[in-house]
Design an enzyme around this catalytic site. Structure first.
Site, PDB file in Angstrom:
ATOM      1  N   HIS A 116      14.442 -21.795  38.029  1.00  0.00           N
ATOM      2  CA  HIS A 116      13.432 -22.248  37.066  1.00  0.00           C
ATOM      3  C   HIS A 116      13.922 -23.369  36.151  1.00  0.00           C
ATOM      4  CE1 HIS A 116      10.300 -21.340  33.813  1.00  0.00           C
ATOM      5  NE2 HIS A 116       9.583 -21.458  34.907  1.00  0.00           N
ATOM      6  N   LYS A 118      14.962 -27.020  34.635  1.00  0.00           N
ATOM      7  CA  LYS A 118      14.367 -28.357  34.632  1.00  0.00           C
ATOM      8  C   LYS A 118      15.367 -29.264  33.938  1.00  0.00           C
ATOM      9  CE  LYS A 118      10.735 -25.316  33.577  1.00  0.00           C
ATOM     10  NZ  LYS A 118      10.445 -24.933  34.931  1.00  0.00           N
ATOM     11  N   ASP A 123      25.580 -39.315  35.477  1.00  0.00           N
ATOM     12  CA  ASP A 123      27.002 -39.728  35.404  1.00  0.00           C
ATOM     13  C   ASP A 123      27.902 -38.649  34.781  1.00  0.00           C
ATOM     14  OD1 ASP A 123      26.204 -42.130  36.503  1.00  0.00           O
ATOM     15  OD2 ASP A 123      26.092 -43.165  34.571  1.00  0.00           O
TER      16      ASP A 123
END
Ligand SMILES: [Zn+2]
Ligand SMILES: [Zn+2]
Lengths: 172, 172
Positions: A116, A118, A123
């Protein structure tokens, strides 16, 4: 000075073509507003700032301009890894197939629970995380947040967690 | 030293009764592991650290121990405001009715779009934000993250956004 900021959504819908075709900056004829900074244009800006690697870990990924950003980075030789949820990698409008076809390395969490997260790490230095799935509904309609930070205390745990999840989902 | 940390989920399921009945700390007879620090116990700890106010803005809220934490804070006189999504305030197992019944101030986003945030602000000083909805599935099963910070650059935008959303959803 280290980046440390918050973006809220929904974002105003404006033209983002200048990110993809620099020559057309002043000549785009599309009907959307031009030259306006929005939460979404800032998000694109930070993703496109990658100079060596981009690790993306998102539950659902169907937003076309975020997909175009990854394709552009891939064409520049940036190492991209995308980890997504199996259940949502098959839905309508997903960009996962497009990314795979272009040669970008994608892995799907195959467990019965939801992957779940996000978040994305640019870098191994810049963290982008929040409530926002990489979908047009999230960007243009929902009330959402994204936090963007270079604070190593916050970035490093996500760098390690991405690596752990990536290895756990090795398809071979 | 300012708090600045990341918690990952799923969290191991352990006994959290000591947060609610201090007297029973060493005498709980439940079958869960005791005396173990987990991501979830740390989350409860930070929520229960509120001394003046707690603003909660979560898409879905059905986790019973998080609800108990709010009831405990409410009984201590802490000012609590809960903003949630209308569509999910009516689902099975939601704690919204329990909170309302206890006299905690709850508002529901009635718009057709999702109020998809998952953040809380403790004493206008400590931000708790991430992918984690306040549900048992999120806590015990999903792969989720929460970021906990006192960095004013990150906290203050959320303080303001909560206030804005709260006023926008005035039911009167
Ligand atoms: Zn245009
Ligand atoms: Zn117990």
């Amino acid at each position: 000075r280290a980046i440390n900021k918050v973006l809220f959504f929904p974002s105003e819908v404006t033209c983002v073509e200048h990110f993809f075709s620099p020559l057309s900056t002043h000549s785009c004829l599309c009907p959307l507003p031009h030259g306006v900074e929005t939460s979404f244009s800032r998000l694109l800006h930070y993703i496109l700032s990658a100079s060596s690697s981009l690790n993306v870990c998102v539950f659902s990924f169907s937003e076309v301009n975020l997909s175009r950003a990854l394709l552009l980075l891939h064409s520049r030789g940036i190492t991209i890894r995308v980890l997504t949820d199996r259940d949502y990698s098959a839905i309508n409008g997903t960009q996962i197939g497009v990314l795979r076809k272009a040669g970008i390395c994608v892995r799907c969490d195959r467990t019965s629970v939801h992957m779940h997260h996000k978040f994305a790490v640019v870098d191994e230095r810049l963290l982008i995380t929040g409530s926002l799935n990489w979908t047009q509904t999230a960007v243009q309609r929902n009330k959402e947040n994204i936090l963007i930070t270079e604070d190593p205390e916050l970035v490093q745990p996500f760098v390690k967690e991405f690596q752990r999840l990536w290895l756990n989902n090795n398809p071979t």
